[in-house]
Design an enzyme around this catalytic site. Structure first.
Site, short mmCIF file in Angstrom:
data_model
loop_
_atom_site.label_atom_id
_atom_site.label_comp_id
_atom_site.label_asym_id
_atom_site.label_seq_id
_atom_site.Cartn_x
_atom_site.Cartn_y
_atom_site.Cartn_z
N GLY A 1 0.82 -1.21 0.00
CA GLY A 1 0.00 0.00 0.00
C GLY A 1 0.85 1.26 0.00
CB THR B 1 11.05 -10.03 -11.99
OG1 THR B 1 12.15 -9.78 -12.88
CG2 THR B 1 10.48 -11.41 -12.26
CG ASN C 1 -4.78 3.70 9.88
OD1 ASN C 1 -5.16 4.85 9.62
ND2 ASN C 1 -3.65 3.46 10.46
CB CYS D 1 3.78 3.57 26.08
SG CYS D 1 4.30 4.89 27.17
CB SER E 1 -2.24 -3.09 1.36
OG SER E 1 -1.31 -3.96 1.95
N GLY E 2 -2.43 -6.09 -0.14
CA GLY E 2 -2.83 -7.49 -0.04
C GLY E 2 -3.00 -8.00 1.37
CG HIS E 3 -0.39 -6.82 4.82
ND1 HIS E 3 -0.36 -6.59 6.17
CD2 HIS E 3 -0.09 -5.65 4.23
CE1 HIS E 3 -0.03 -5.33 6.39
NE2 HIS E 3 0.14 -4.73 5.23
CD GLN F 1 -6.78 -0.65 7.58
OE1 GLN F 1 -7.52 -1.65 7.67
NE2 GLN F 1 -5.53 -0.65 8.03
#
Lengths: 385, 285
Positions: free
Chosen positions: A71, A236, A150, A324, A198-200, A178
């Site tokens: 992404g 490639t 997101n 944090c 984005s694929g993941h 998202q």
């Protein structure tokens, strides 16, 4: 210990069906699609199928889909292309709540001499369309607004913004990382010029993404080299990943109704269960215009990382906008832009579901979270009296 | 996820001495909700003036809670003067170390201890008002705190000032001032140290040494944070470099360049070296 994974806006598991589809392309069908021999050339047909599946999910022509590595690359390509193809225009508009893939690049471009307008959001994370309208200048090259946030899941009126951009002769990009696979979309019927996915985030592997570029939109490649992707993105092709993305998109299209009914119902159950059982908790994000899988809740007087650590002990995975967790010292830029007070911003937890979550898992969280918050509040100096 | 030691995890999961002491002899409170962490420390003394009981209440992350728990264990049985000798480093060491980004949690413990003892002794310890100039408005950190952290922890970079004190971790407007303070303190340190004998280098020796320092001393540290540095050229004492990776977008890039890169090259190669950033490939956009 069973892992209850509720961090799907961070990344998703690869769907076993996607993995099976990818498997032959590692050791058996490993030819280079650019090769002259049929062993490689045949693979080209699988790439074509994958591209068609991506196009079907977002509703565009396959020729408008450029495969990328993620992404972030898609976002970077869109922004840089829009600016490079219009050298006379030096102004960019985006929002304060974008993903760093857009926000940090935009800030970087300022150092290179570009002008930037960052739009604020209201307490629900929604944009002020009048502010956007007023921000457009004669030299505005691009408006970039994410389709959904997101962290909170708040959905932006992307079709409306794209129309506005078009009417003012400005290119429009949306980071839909998202959103793709969670909301039905027919991009051909909109005026969106660039769209990043984005694929993941939709059960394909990490390391694969795509950029939609509307036919006729001026385009300048970001990665220059060979002729792959019709010379729009050299390198490639990672065939197994592209095939995986295609299969994931096909499955996502089949499940889009499920996402908006079953997953949404689970999300609502979680949201209601937490808000009703834990006092001094509040929802961050738009109450209705929100992704069906996302809920972001803040807990007063406790800190997010501490909550995550205790959840982790019981096998529950989520995210926090707490400073944090990130190495930053300020809480999430999104929550700050929404004006979430510090009392709540430091104690925010994002739960993001997928179709692989079950009702039992949701009920487990509803049962286990209140004692965690109570335990941390019992340590907190602000809970006296 | 942070790489916490087993002892940090243990003190977070099983914090010792939680709660308040209603008849405490001393109470120290530091931090705030806005800062994202806060600690209230209670001390009870026995008839001999030894710390008989210490408890805490903490709002904060895992390492803040663990640091608070560790502190209460460390002070038990000590006199107030002995307790005052505990440094933030001692707290971190007790826990087997803290991630460097979390060292400010140990500093918070030390400050709460000081605040408690000062309150017992009737010393007003509102550091922000009384001790020095307020440098970081986001987190309320004074130059006194920064200077002290630099000395006690041997800090050499602005980034580590932020890790230890939080100063500069918000809007970033005070980063330049922190840089000035750091230079002042480092300068004072160098002034105390005997001057290193100067060594005349040939051009070839200088270039070779610069390359070695960059490759062996600087790049590994930058790469660990996702950044990088490329040596482009050397023109006399001018070193032309280009930042790469995360360094290109980092708000502290110029500070890194001048303080860390130039500082190290001046220290190890030639005190007159000037580091200049060159953008090797200018975007055509």
């Amino acid at each position: 210990m069973h892992t209850v994974y509720l961090d799907n806006n961070a990344t998703t598991r690869v769907d076993p069906l996607v993995f099976e589809e990818m498997r032959p392309f590692f050791c058996d069908r490993y030819g280079n699609p650019s090769s002259m021999h049929s062993f490689g050339g045949e693979v080209g047909k699988d790439l074509k199928t994958a591209r068609e599946r991506v196009a079907a999910l977002i509703g565009c022509d396959p020729s408008e889909v450029i495969m990328t590595s993620c992404g972030t690359e898609s976002d970077n390509t869109a922004l840089r292309s829009a600016l490079e193809s219009q050298p006379e225009k030096r102004h960019l508009i985006t929002t304060k709540v974008e993903h760093p893939a857009v926000l940090n690049l935009a800030k970087h471009l300022v150092k290179k001499g570009y002008h930037l307008t960052l739009l604020g959001v209201d307490q629900d994370g929604a944009l002020d369309m009048d502010e956007l309208r007023d921000a457009i200048r004669d030299d505005t090259a691009l408006i970039s607004v994410m389709w959904a946030n997101n962290e909170t899941g708040t959905i932006f009126p992307v079709e409306e913004i794209a129309e506005l951009a078009k009417s003012r002769g400005v290119l429009f990009h949306t980071d839909a990382v998202q959103t793709v696979g969670k909301l039905p979309m027919n991009i051909a019927k909109t005026s969106v010029d660039f769209l990043a996915l984005s694929g993941h985030k939709l059960h394909a592997p990490k390391g694969i993404g795509a950029l939609y570029v509307r036919k006729g939109t001026p385009f300048r490649p970001f990665i220059i080299g060979g002729h792959q992707e019709r010379s729009r993105r050299a390198g490639t092709e990672p065939v197994p990943s592209i095939v995986g993305l295609g299969k994931a998109c096909e499955i996502a299209l089949e499940n889009i109704h499920h996402e908006n009914t079953t997953v949404r119902a689970l999300r609502d159950r979680l949201e209601k269960g937490i808000l009703s059982s834990i006092s001094d908790s509040r929802l961050n994000g738009h109450p209705t215009d929100r992704l069906p899988n996302t809920v972001n809740i803040s807990f007063k007087f406790v800190e997010g990382e501490a909550i995550l650590l205790l959840m982790n002990e019981l096998g529950m995975c989520a995210s926090s906008g707490s400073a944090c967790t990130s190495g930053s010292l300020e809480p999430s830029h999104v929550l700050r832009a929404m004006g979430v007070p510090f009392t709540f911003a430091h104690g925010s937890i994002r739960f993001s579901l997928s179709r692989f979550n079950t009702r039992e898992e949701i009920d487990f969280v509803i049962e286990k979270l209140p004692p965690i918050i109570a335990r941390l509040r019992s340590i907190s100096p602000y809970m006296e009296g | 996820m942070w790489d916490y030691t087993d002892k940090v995890k243990d003190h977070f999961m099983n914090p010792r001495n939680v709660g308040k002491i209603d008849d405490a002899d001393a109470v120290g409170e530091v931090g705030s909700l806005a800062c994202g962490d806060a600690l209230k420390l209670y001390l009870k003394l026995d008839k001999d003036g030894l710390i008989e009981k210490a408890t805490f209440q903490t709002f904060g992350c895992g390492s803040a809670i663990a640091s608070s728990s560790a502190l209460t264990e460390m002070v038990k049985g000590k006199t107030l003067d002995e307790a005052l000798k505990i440094t933030n480093k001692d707290i971190a060491d007790f826990l087997g170390g803290l991630p460097k980004e979390k060292m400010h949690c140990s500093v918070m413990g030390r400050e709460a201890l000081e605040a408690a003892i000062n309150s017992y002794r009737g010393i007003k310890s509102d550091i922000h008002e009384l001790e020095g100039e307020l440098v970081c408005e986001c987190f309320g950190v004074t130059d006194t705190q920064i200077r002290r952290a630099i000395h006690e922890n041997n800090i050499g970079t602005v980034e580590d000032v932020t890790n230890f004190t939080k100063a500069g971790g918000g809007c970033g407007r005070c980063l330049e001032r922190i840089d000035e303070i750091l230079k002042e303190e480092l300068g004072a340190k160098q002034a105390k140290a005997p001057a290193a004998p100067s060594k005349v280098l040939t051009n070839l020796q200088r270039i070779s040494l610069i390359k070695k320092v960059i490759d062996e001393e600087l790049r590994p540290a930058l790469q660990a944070d996702g950044g990088d540095l490329e040596l482009l050229d050397v023109e006399g004492k001018k070193v032309l470099v280009s930042l790469r990776g995360a360094c290109t977008n980092c708000p502290s890039a110029q500070i890194t360049l001048k303080d860390v890169v130039q500082g190290k090259l001046r220290e190890l190669v030639d005190p007159e070296i000037e580091v200049v950033e060159e953008v090797k490939c200018t975007l055509s956009i």
